[in-house]
Design a protein around this motif. Structure first.
Motif, PDB file in Angstrom:
ATOM      1  N   LEU A 455      -2.692   3.694  19.187  1.00 29.37           N
ATOM      2  CA  LEU A 455      -1.332   3.292  18.826  1.00 29.37           C
ATOM      3  C   LEU A 455      -1.323   2.003  18.001  1.00 29.37           C
ATOM      4  O   LEU A 455      -0.328   1.691  17.334  1.00 29.37           O
ATOM      5  N   PHE A 456      -2.418   1.258  18.034  1.00 25.56           N
ATOM      6  CA  PHE A 456      -2.503  -0.008  17.303  1.00 25.56           C
ATOM      7  C   PHE A 456      -3.032   0.153  15.880  1.00 25.56           C
ATOM      8  O   PHE A 456      -3.175  -0.829  15.148  1.00 25.56           O
ATOM      9  N   PHE A 457      -3.332   1.383  15.466  1.00 26.83           N
ATOM     10  CA  PHE A 457      -3.787   1.606  14.094  1.00 26.83           C
ATOM     11  C   PHE A 457      -2.706   1.220  13.089  1.00 26.83           C
ATOM     12  O   PHE A 457      -1.508   1.479  13.315  1.00 26.83           O
ATOM     13  N   ARG A 458      -3.122   0.628  11.997  1.00 30.19           N
ATOM     14  CA  ARG A 458      -2.233   0.333  10.870  1.00 30.19           C
ATOM     15  C   ARG A 458      -2.604   1.201   9.685  1.00 30.19           C
ATOM     16  O   ARG A 458      -3.781   1.504   9.470  1.00 30.19           O
ATOM     17  N   ASP A 459      -1.602   1.590   8.890  1.00 27.62           N
ATOM     18  CA  ASP A 459      -1.851   2.423   7.718  1.00 27.62           C
ATOM     19  C   ASP A 459      -2.189   1.524   6.529  1.00 27.62           C
ATOM     20  O   ASP A 459      -1.343   1.204   5.699  1.00 27.62           O
ATOM     21  N   THR A 460      -3.432   1.092   6.436  1.00 27.05           N
ATOM     22  CA  THR A 460      -3.849   0.190   5.362  1.00 27.05           C
ATOM     23  C   THR A 460      -4.137   0.914   4.052  1.00 27.05           C
ATOM     24  O   THR A 460      -4.262   0.299   3.009  1.00 27.05           O
ATOM     25  N   LEU A 461      -4.251   2.249   4.119  1.00 28.19           N
ATOM     26  CA  LEU A 461      -4.556   3.013   2.915  1.00 28.19           C
ATOM     27  C   LEU A 461      -3.321   3.239   2.046  1.00 28.19           C
ATOM     28  O   LEU A 461      -3.392   3.229   0.834  1.00 28.19           O
ATOM     29  N   HIS A 462      -2.166   3.410   2.705  1.00 30.01           N
ATOM     30  CA  HIS A 462      -0.965   3.788   1.965  1.00 30.01           C
ATOM     31  C   HIS A 462       0.091   2.691   1.907  1.00 30.01           C
ATOM     32  O   HIS A 462       1.011   2.756   1.111  1.00 30.01           O
ATOM     33  N   SER A 463      -0.005   1.697   2.814  1.00 31.20           N
ATOM     34  CA  SER A 463       1.017   0.646   2.824  1.00 31.20           C
ATOM     35  C   SER A 463       0.439  -0.571   3.493  1.00 31.20           C
ATOM     36  O   SER A 463      -0.701  -0.597   3.949  1.00 31.20           O
ATOM     37  N   ASN A 464       1.214  -1.608   3.602  1.00 31.06           N
ATOM     38  CA  ASN A 464       0.808  -2.846   4.252  1.00 31.06           C
ATOM     39  C   ASN A 464       1.402  -2.990   5.638  1.00 31.06           C
ATOM     40  O   ASN A 464       1.385  -4.073   6.216  1.00 31.06           O
ATOM     41  N   THR A 465       1.935  -1.922   6.194  1.00 35.48           N
ATOM     42  CA  THR A 465       2.574  -2.001   7.507  1.00 35.48           C
ATOM     43  C   THR A 465       1.603  -1.649   8.590  1.00 35.48           C
ATOM     44  O   THR A 465       0.599  -1.019   8.367  1.00 35.48           O
TER      45      THR A 465
END
Length: 465
Positions: A455-465
């Protein structure tokens, strides 16, 4: 024979060359996994042929796992210092030499020592595979690559018991070791030809940290591994406590490495990457499940439903087949979807599947009902293995890739050791099928931990969120 030239810093090989490199490395990965699934089939023949005790035969498997896990933090860093291609070739060659020694073993003591050599070779080559894949593929293509790489694990899982059973019945237990030799030779040749010489990214080895890491992992892995065997005596708890102290000392050494004028074995900045931290925790849960789930399932199918080993193996084979078919698609999705989507879907599917298996076992339903959770397990795994690796490693700097791969592989293997120990203990805490159900629910709890971590994964590939 054309050998790929060195790759300049910050440059990537062509996609065609990257796929060839991954295939070459996957041969070594395949034979390492094949060993783990085949040797178990040969243990009975080894015991009879070499006049070994049950405890000695168990050490044929246990000492291999020890030799793989304990040096992983160090062997992962070796690729950063001496080059992944060179270190991989050394590791797979040592693995092959160990396999020959195992096949020629005149007694059980010699075989156990040869298994240490084989395990050390696997430990040396294993982290290099992930390091190279993450360095030769562009970050937006790594999910697809690791998804295809996941097929190798599924094929090895499916092939190992079937091939092992055939080889042992026709040629004897030595054949499960001889079969490794051509794979090891092929891996050396293909890696020499198809894997580029990537720039090295580290220059020093902190030997104090190496020594402390070996003591820490050795104490923890041995303690967890032998706890169920000896009944969790005070000596085991003392060993685990010593391991925990060494872990604390190791962490301190890594944080003070710059002040001591050396490079950390495990750079602490790795854990400033939230995806890396979360993924390293999640893979512990997957290792826990992968190593332990067959224990209660196979006992239930054989001891309570009356299936023989071949029938039980055939009933769970769809799991590997489904995973093999879906892994490439799941890997491609890892390059398109936010990482939480795949991780939550995969872990949730695995949890539902094992909860269903526990219900079927507890209600003493027909063995055929188990096909439903078996298929779901194949689906869930295909969504987690490749995507978790891609998300965890995607933003790791190339100069830290070897260290990061070592930690990641160590986390997975520690999960495996812990899974077998805890599931075995749970199976012994209650009589009959109830103990097997308890073991399945223990695995569900571990997977819940993996779900929370993802649940702590961030979407660093598509956005900065």
């Amino acid at each position: 024979m054309t050998v790929l030239p060195p790759v300049p810093p910050n440059a990537l090989p062509s996609q065609r060359d990257a796929w060839k490199a991954m295939f070459a490395l996957s041969v070594g990965f395949f034979v390492s996994l094949l060993d783990q699934t085949m040797v178990a089939v040969a243990l009975s023949g080894i015991q009879h042929d070499l006049g070994a005790s049950i405890n000695q035969v168990m050490w044929v498997s246990a000492v291999y796992l020890l030799a793989v896990v304990v040096p992983l933090l160090f062997t992962g860093r070796l690729g950063d210092i001496y080059g992944q291609r060179t270190v991989f070739r050394i590791g797979i060659t040592l693995f092959g030499i160990g396999a020959v020694a195992c096949a020629l073993a005149p007694n059980i003591e010699f075989l156990i020592v040869a298994r240490v050599v084989q395990g050390l070779g696997a430990s040396i080559q294993m982290p290099q595979t992930m390091s190279v894949i993450n360095r030769v593929f562009a970050r937006e293509r790594r999910g697809r690559a690791l998804g295809v790489w996941g097929i190798v694990g599924s094929v090895a899982t499916l092939t190992g018991p079937l091939l092992g059973g055939f080889l042992v019945s026709v040629f004897g237990w030595q054949s499960v070791f001889w079969v490794h030799v051509p794979f090891a030779f092929l891996a050396v040749v293909l890696v020499t030809v198809w894997v580029p010489a990537l720039p090295t990214t580290a220059r020093q080895v902190d030997y104090v940290s190496v020594g402390v890491s070996l003591l820490a992992l050795g104490a923890l892995v041995f303690g967890i591994q032998q706890g169920p065997e000896v009944g969790w005596t005070w000596k085991i708890w003392l060993l685990l406590a010593a391991g925990a102290v060494f872990v604390g000392l190791f962490v301190w050494l890594q944080s003070t490495a710059p002040r001591r004028g050396t490079q950390a074995l495990v750079p602490v900045q790795l854990f400033g990457d939230r995806n890396y931290s979360a993924g390293s925790i999640a893979i512990v849960a997957m290792g826990f499940m992968a190593a332990s789930m067959m224990l209660p399932l196979m006992f239930w199918l054989q001891d309570f439903k009356g299936l023989n080993a071949g029938e039980a193996g055939a009933l769970v084979a769809p799991m590997a087949v489904v995973s093999m078919v879906l892994s490439p698609a799941a890997g491609a999705l890892a390059d398109k979807l936010a990482p939480r989507i795949l991780a939550i879907s995969g872990f949730s599917t695995l949890i539902v599947a094992l909860a269903a298996a526990a219900f079927i076992m507890g209600a003493d339903l027909s063995a055929l009902w188990l096909l439903i959770p078996v298929v779901l397990l194949g689906v869930g795994q295909s969504f987690v293995w490749g995507s978790n690796a891609a998300t965890t490693m995607r933003d790791v700097p190339p100069r830290l890739m070897g260290a990061a791969s070592g930690v990641y592989n160590t986390s997975r293997q520690l999960g495996s050791v812990l899974g077998v120990a805890v599931a075995s203990a749970a199976m012994q805490m209650a009589q009959g099928a109830l103990g097997l159900v308890h073991a399945v629910f223990v695995i569900v709890v571990a997977l819940l931990g993996g779900l929370v971590a993802s649940l702590f994964f961030r979407d660093t590939l598509h956005s900065n969120t």
